[in-house]
Design an enzyme around this catalytic site. Sequence first.
Site, PDB file in Angstrom:
ATOM      1  N   ARG A  95       0.913  -1.070  -0.123  1.00  0.00           N
ATOM      2  CA  ARG A  95      -0.083   0.003  -0.100  1.00  0.00           C
ATOM      3  C   ARG A  95       0.974   1.054   0.009  1.00  0.00           C
ATOM      4  O   ARG A  95       1.844   1.266   0.886  1.00  0.00           O
ATOM      5  CB  ARG A  95      -0.876   0.156   1.204  1.00  0.00           C
ATOM      6  CG  ARG A  95      -1.665   1.285   1.479  1.00  0.00           C
ATOM      7  CD  ARG A  95      -2.517   1.260   2.619  1.00  0.00           C
ATOM      8  NE  ARG A  95      -3.389   2.603   2.790  1.00  0.00           N
ATOM      9  CZ  ARG A  95      -2.868   3.431   3.537  1.00  0.00           C
ATOM     10  NH1 ARG A  95      -1.807   3.142   4.691  1.00  0.00           N
ATOM     11  NH2 ARG A  95      -3.546   4.601   3.802  1.00  0.00           N
ATOM     12  N   HIS A 139      -2.942  11.218   1.013  1.00  0.00           N
ATOM     13  CA  HIS A 139      -2.365  10.880   2.267  1.00  0.00           C
ATOM     14  C   HIS A 139      -1.746  12.330   2.988  1.00  0.00           C
ATOM     15  O   HIS A 139      -0.864  12.444   3.056  1.00  0.00           O
ATOM     16  CB  HIS A 139      -1.377   9.942   2.062  1.00  0.00           C
ATOM     17  CG  HIS A 139      -0.975   9.165   3.475  1.00  0.00           C
ATOM     18  ND1 HIS A 139      -1.136   7.897   3.436  1.00  0.00           N
ATOM     19  CD2 HIS A 139      -0.781   9.427   4.495  1.00  0.00           C
ATOM     20  CE1 HIS A 139      -0.915   7.410   4.760  1.00  0.00           C
ATOM     21  NE2 HIS A 139      -0.253   8.291   5.406  1.00  0.00           N
ATOM     22  N   GLU A 185      -7.400   8.547   6.346  1.00  0.00           N
ATOM     23  CA  GLU A 185      -7.422   9.088   7.914  1.00  0.00           C
ATOM     24  C   GLU A 185      -8.272  10.515   7.950  1.00  0.00           C
ATOM     25  O   GLU A 185      -7.888  11.472   8.202  1.00  0.00           O
ATOM     26  CB  GLU A 185      -6.115   9.250   8.419  1.00  0.00           C
ATOM     27  CG  GLU A 185      -5.672   7.837   9.055  1.00  0.00           C
ATOM     28  CD  GLU A 185      -4.618   8.009   9.967  1.00  0.00           C
ATOM     29  OE1 GLU A 185      -4.268   8.955  10.474  1.00  0.00           O
ATOM     30  OE2 GLU A 185      -3.949   6.947  10.357  1.00  0.00           O
ATOM     31  N   ASN A 326      -7.100   2.192   9.776  1.00  0.00           N
ATOM     32  CA  ASN A 326      -5.951   2.153  10.480  1.00  0.00           C
ATOM     33  C   ASN A 326      -6.075   2.373  12.056  1.00  0.00           C
ATOM     34  O   ASN A 326      -6.727   3.176  12.481  1.00  0.00           O
ATOM     35  CB  ASN A 326      -5.088   3.704  10.075  1.00  0.00           C
ATOM     36  CG  ASN A 326      -4.872   3.818   8.715  1.00  0.00           C
ATOM     37  OD1 ASN A 326      -4.953   2.885   7.842  1.00  0.00           O
ATOM     38  ND2 ASN A 326      -4.500   4.936   8.150  1.00  0.00           N
ATOM     39  N   TYR A 328      -4.050   1.427  15.920  1.00  0.00           N
ATOM     40  CA  TYR A 328      -2.863   0.853  16.607  1.00  0.00           C
ATOM     41  C   TYR A 328      -3.358   0.725  17.953  1.00  0.00           C
ATOM     42  O   TYR A 328      -2.596   0.234  18.702  1.00  0.00           O
ATOM     43  CB  TYR A 328      -2.117   2.185  16.390  1.00  0.00           C
ATOM     44  CG  TYR A 328      -1.486   2.726  15.235  1.00  0.00           C
ATOM     45  CD1 TYR A 328      -0.392   2.230  14.800  1.00  0.00           C
ATOM     46  CD2 TYR A 328      -2.038   3.369  14.156  1.00  0.00           C
ATOM     47  CE1 TYR A 328       0.373   2.079  13.666  1.00  0.00           C
ATOM     48  CE2 TYR A 328      -1.740   3.521  12.953  1.00  0.00           C
ATOM     49  CZ  TYR A 328      -0.261   3.065  12.446  1.00  0.00           C
ATOM     50  OH  TYR A 328       0.404   3.202  11.344  1.00  0.00           O
ATOM     51  N   GLU A 394      -3.259   0.052   7.941  1.00  0.00           N
ATOM     52  CA  GLU A 394      -2.377   0.337   9.091  1.00  0.00           C
ATOM     53  C   GLU A 394      -2.227  -0.228  10.490  1.00  0.00           C
ATOM     54  O   GLU A 394      -3.296   0.088  10.857  1.00  0.00           O
ATOM     55  CB  GLU A 394      -2.021   1.976   9.076  1.00  0.00           C
ATOM     56  CG  GLU A 394      -1.841   2.677   8.108  1.00  0.00           C
ATOM     57  CD  GLU A 394      -1.168   4.055   8.007  1.00  0.00           C
ATOM     58  OE1 GLU A 394      -1.084   4.636   9.122  1.00  0.00           O
ATOM     59  OE2 GLU A 394      -1.382   5.061   7.203  1.00  0.00           O
TER      60      GLU A 394
END
Length: 510
Positions: A95, A139, A185, A326, A328, A394
């Site tokens: 990606r 992005h 995002e 994404n 985390y 991500e």
Amino acid sequence: MLKLFLGITLLALTVFAADNFSRDDFPSDFVFGASTSAYQVEGAADQDGRKPSIWDTFAHAGNMHGANGDVASDVYHKYKEDVQLMAAMGLEAYRFSISWSRVIPDGKGPVNPKGLEYYNNFINELTSHGIEPHVTLHHNDLPQALEDDYGGWISQNIVKDFTEYADLCFRTFGDRVKYWTTVNEINVFALGGYDRGILPPQRCSSPFGVNCSRGNSSTEPYMATHHILLAHGSAARLYRKKYQDRQHGFIGINIFSYWFVPLTNTVEDVTATERANDFYVGWILNPLVFGDYPDIIKKNAGSRIPAFTKAESNLVKGSYDFLGVNCYNALYVKENPRTLQMEVRDVNADMAIELKSIQNDTSAFEFPVTPWALQKVLEYLKQKYDNPPVFIHENGQRTRRNSSLVDWPRVKYLHGYIGGLLDALRNGSNVRGYFVWSFVDAFELLDGYESSYGLYYIGLDDPDLKRKPKLSAYWYSNFLNRRSLTSVGVIELLKNSFILPPVQQHQSLL
Ligand SMILES: *[C@@H]1O[C@H](CO)[C@@H](O)[C@H](O)[C@H]1NC(C)=O
Ligand SMILES: *[C@@H]1O[C@H](CO)[C@@H](O)[C@H](O)[C@H]1NC(C)=O
Ligand SMILES: *[C@@H]1O[C@H](CO)[C@@H](O)[C@H](O)[C@H]1NC(C)=O
Ligand SMILES: *[C@@H]1O[C@H](CO)[C@@H](O)[C@H](O)[C@H]1NC(C)=O
Ligand SMILES: *[C@@H]1O[C@H](CO)[C@@H](O)[C@H](O)[C@H]1NC(C)=O
Ligand SMILES: *[C@@H]1O[C@H](CO)[C@@H](O)[C@H](O)[C@H]1NC(C)=O
């Protein structure tokens, strides 16, 4: 040192022996890859006709620890070498994002043939090695010319220009690119770039942001998001009308997602947590899935959030084949009703919450390993948004940029999250792929070059920017190739390591 080496080897054997899943537990059409984005790795910022994006401007204004992406990981010149490494590692997909101002330097108008040539070569290199390209169109790097011209995403003019840029990309690369993501995002871009002013294009107003010379934190995050949704809807409609039948690809959008946990079991904190999800996830997904913003956002933002016309709602609703996520971390949510009393409010005040770290060790640089956060996010999407096809675009571990190649925190993190992903998949989540952030060490959004997420290390002081595999690169490669991490892998790693002694003297230990 001897003890350290022995310790690492034993730890390696223990961790890998403890694997209770493998690549083969995932469907064969599930893809595993790694991620980067244009400004974070390409470098060559002013070469071959590229012009600045808002991110170049932000970095050069000194907002990223004094660093910038002028050279970054120099993927622009090293892409062939990197594709070799991807292929050797066994990556199934990669990606990356296209730099809009590399292919259309002013954002609209003349196309830069050298920019197209670069991405054509790169995509050909990937596909000829059997690596599926997954491409993002924006992005955090809007062409600066469009920001200067009409304020970029806060103007509805952006819809037409983004659609023309997307058209160029579909037309030029769509014979080989099957997975298109319009904007990365959206939620974080709006909150960071237009409310707090801590990300490009650094717009905000007091008392909400820091160091902003222009912007309006009360209105612009809502306006930018609205225009991103319309631009996405317009590009998706174009793709479906003009390209999809012929090119057989898919189009989606990307959101950042925390898993939010109520700080206490009180009704107030539980409700505040629902509100946090509505603002972070519903802000984007309710329009896409149901055609309008969540009621709580409309109520708290009032006239500051643009209303969808019927035609706009129809444009946005259903305009995705997949969702990019994404993820985390998890965060605690505590209610904070006081902010709703403020006369002037931003999005955070409308949210009326306080966020707290779940990290017990407040001095830790690395993220805690909480795979349940990803599982819960996927379960939430399944239950609330009709289980859309999802790519984890991500997920990865933060370490200090110059820390050891023996990156145990990253191995443990990836191992944990991929295991959690399998649990979610087995429980009916419609997840289709997983990308590690990041393939090589990159110029990081908040940290500049202070932190790194790469499977490959790049020394900041190395003029050749040579790529060196970290332990996580071996681990991921072994996972992808259905091998366990053998002592051979460890020896290879230690040969490349700069903190551990030469391997020869300890080989007998294995
Ligand atoms: C692997 O083991 C862990 C710990 O026992 C467990 O939580 C997890 O569900 C297991 N995963 C799979 C895919 O079996
Ligand atoms: C704001 O600008 C001042 C002066 O340039 C600088 O010292 C400070 O670090 C900046 N604050 C942030 C959060 O960027
Ligand atoms: C932000 O926009 C609103 C609505 O137009 C306006 O009332 C307010 O004064 C603006 N705030 C700033 C800081 O410009
Ligand atoms: C923090 O500590 C609590 C209490 O010991 C524990 O339940 C929780 O799992 C810890 N959180 C993390 C992220 O390790
Ligand atoms: C490397 O990291 C340490 C902290 O772990 C820091 O003190 C040092 O300045 C860093 N060096 C470079 C070159 O980034
Ligand atoms: C598994 O899926 C069911 C149905 O969506 C849900 O009720 C349950 O909470 C899920 N389990 C986990 C561990 O997410």
